[in-house]
Design an enzyme around this catalytic site. Structure first.
Site, short mmCIF file in Angstrom:
data_model
loop_
_atom_site.label_atom_id
_atom_site.label_comp_id
_atom_site.label_asym_id
_atom_site.label_seq_id
_atom_site.Cartn_x
_atom_site.Cartn_y
_atom_site.Cartn_z
N VAL A 90 9.01 56.46 75.86
CA VAL A 90 8.24 57.54 76.45
C VAL A 90 8.73 58.85 75.83
CG1 VAL A 90 7.55 58.67 78.60
CG2 VAL A 90 8.17 56.24 78.63
N CYS A 91 7.78 59.70 75.45
CA CYS A 91 8.09 61.05 74.99
C CYS A 91 9.07 60.99 73.81
CB CYS A 91 8.63 61.85 76.17
SG CYS A 91 8.69 63.63 75.95
N THR A 92 10.18 61.72 73.88
CA THR A 92 11.13 61.77 72.77
C THR A 92 12.00 60.53 72.66
OG1 THR A 92 12.66 63.05 74.13
CG2 THR A 92 11.20 64.30 72.67
#
Length: 197
Positions: A108-110
Site C-alpha cells: 500500500v502506498c510507499t
C-alpha cells in the site's frame, strides 16, 4: 477458494494507519463473515509488542519475524517508516525470501518503494502514492510506474496507490483469492461504494 489462508500485515514504526487498518478491515470482514474456508489474519513485525504509527495510533504486533506463521499473503503498508526500511538489508532479504517461497506480496502506498528496494519490482508494472511515483522510478528505472492506477496486479506482487487505494486493493484480493461474489458481499457488509443520502 479451497484451503485455508494465512494473511500477514507487516506493522512497523511510522506506518500509515489507514494503510494497515483499511486492508485489515476488508480482509477481516471477509475472514469473519464471508470466506468459505478458514482465513487467519495476523500482524507481523520486527518484534512482538507495540508500534506507534505515523499519526500516533499504537498497534500490536502478534508475531516477530522469526516466530511468524507461514504466510500465504503479506500486506506491506507505506508511511514515513518506509524510508528506514528501504535501506534495511535484513528487511529486504526477508521480503525476497517470502517472494521466493511463493508468498503473494501486496503493498500500500510507499510500501512499493520497499519492494522496489528489494529488487522485487524489476521489469514489472507497479503503482504507489502519486507524490512518490518519481521516487519509485528512481529506485529502479525498469519499473513501469502506473501512477494513475489505484492498484496494479502483476501476478505474485500487487501494489496500490496512496492510503485509501489499499482498501480497493483489499477488495481485489478478496475477489482474486475467493470470488467476485465474496468481494461484493464484503462491500455490502462494510458499506463501501454505497451512495450517500
Amino acid at each position: 477458494m479451497g484451503s485455508s489462508l494465512t494473511v500477514g500485515v507487516f506493522v512497523f514504526e511510522d506506518a500509515e494507519e489507514l494503510d494497515v487498518v483499511g486492508p485489515w478491515e476488508v480482509l477481516g470482514f471477509w475472514a469473519a463473515h464471508v470466506a468459505t474456508a478458514p482465513v487467519r489474519l495476523v500482524t507481523v513485525g520486527r518484534e512482538e509488542g507495540w508500534v506507534r504509527c505515523a499519526k500516533g495510533l499504537r498497534l500490536g504486533v502478534d508475531h516477530d519475524l522469526a516466530a511468524a506463521p507461514a504466510l500465504d499473503v503479506l500486506i506491506h503498508p507505506g508511511g514515513d517508516g518506509t524510508r528506514v526500511l528501504t535501506k534495511d538489508s535484513a528487511h529486504l532479504d526477508w521480503l525476497t525470501q517470502l517472494h521466493d517461497q511463493g508468498v503473494l506480496l501486496a503493498s500500500v502506498c510507499t510500501g512499493s518503494l520497499v519492494l522496489a528496494a528489494a529488487g522485487l519490482l524489476k521489469g514489472r508494472s507497479a503503482t504507489t502514492h502519486r507524490d512518490f511515483a518519481g521516487k519509485l522510478a528512481a529506485i529502479d528505472d525498469t519499473i513501469d510506474v502506473r501512477a494513475t492506477d489505484r492498484y496494479v496486479d502483476d501476478g505474485d506482487i500487487v501494489t496500490s496507490a496512496g492510503v485509501s487505494a489499499g482498501i480497493d486493493m483489499a477488495f481485489h484480493l478478496v475477489e482474486r483469492l475467493d470470488s467476485a461474489e465474496a468481494a461484493a458481499e464484503v462491500r455490502q457488509g462494510t458499506q463501501y461504494d454505497c451512495p450517500v443520502s
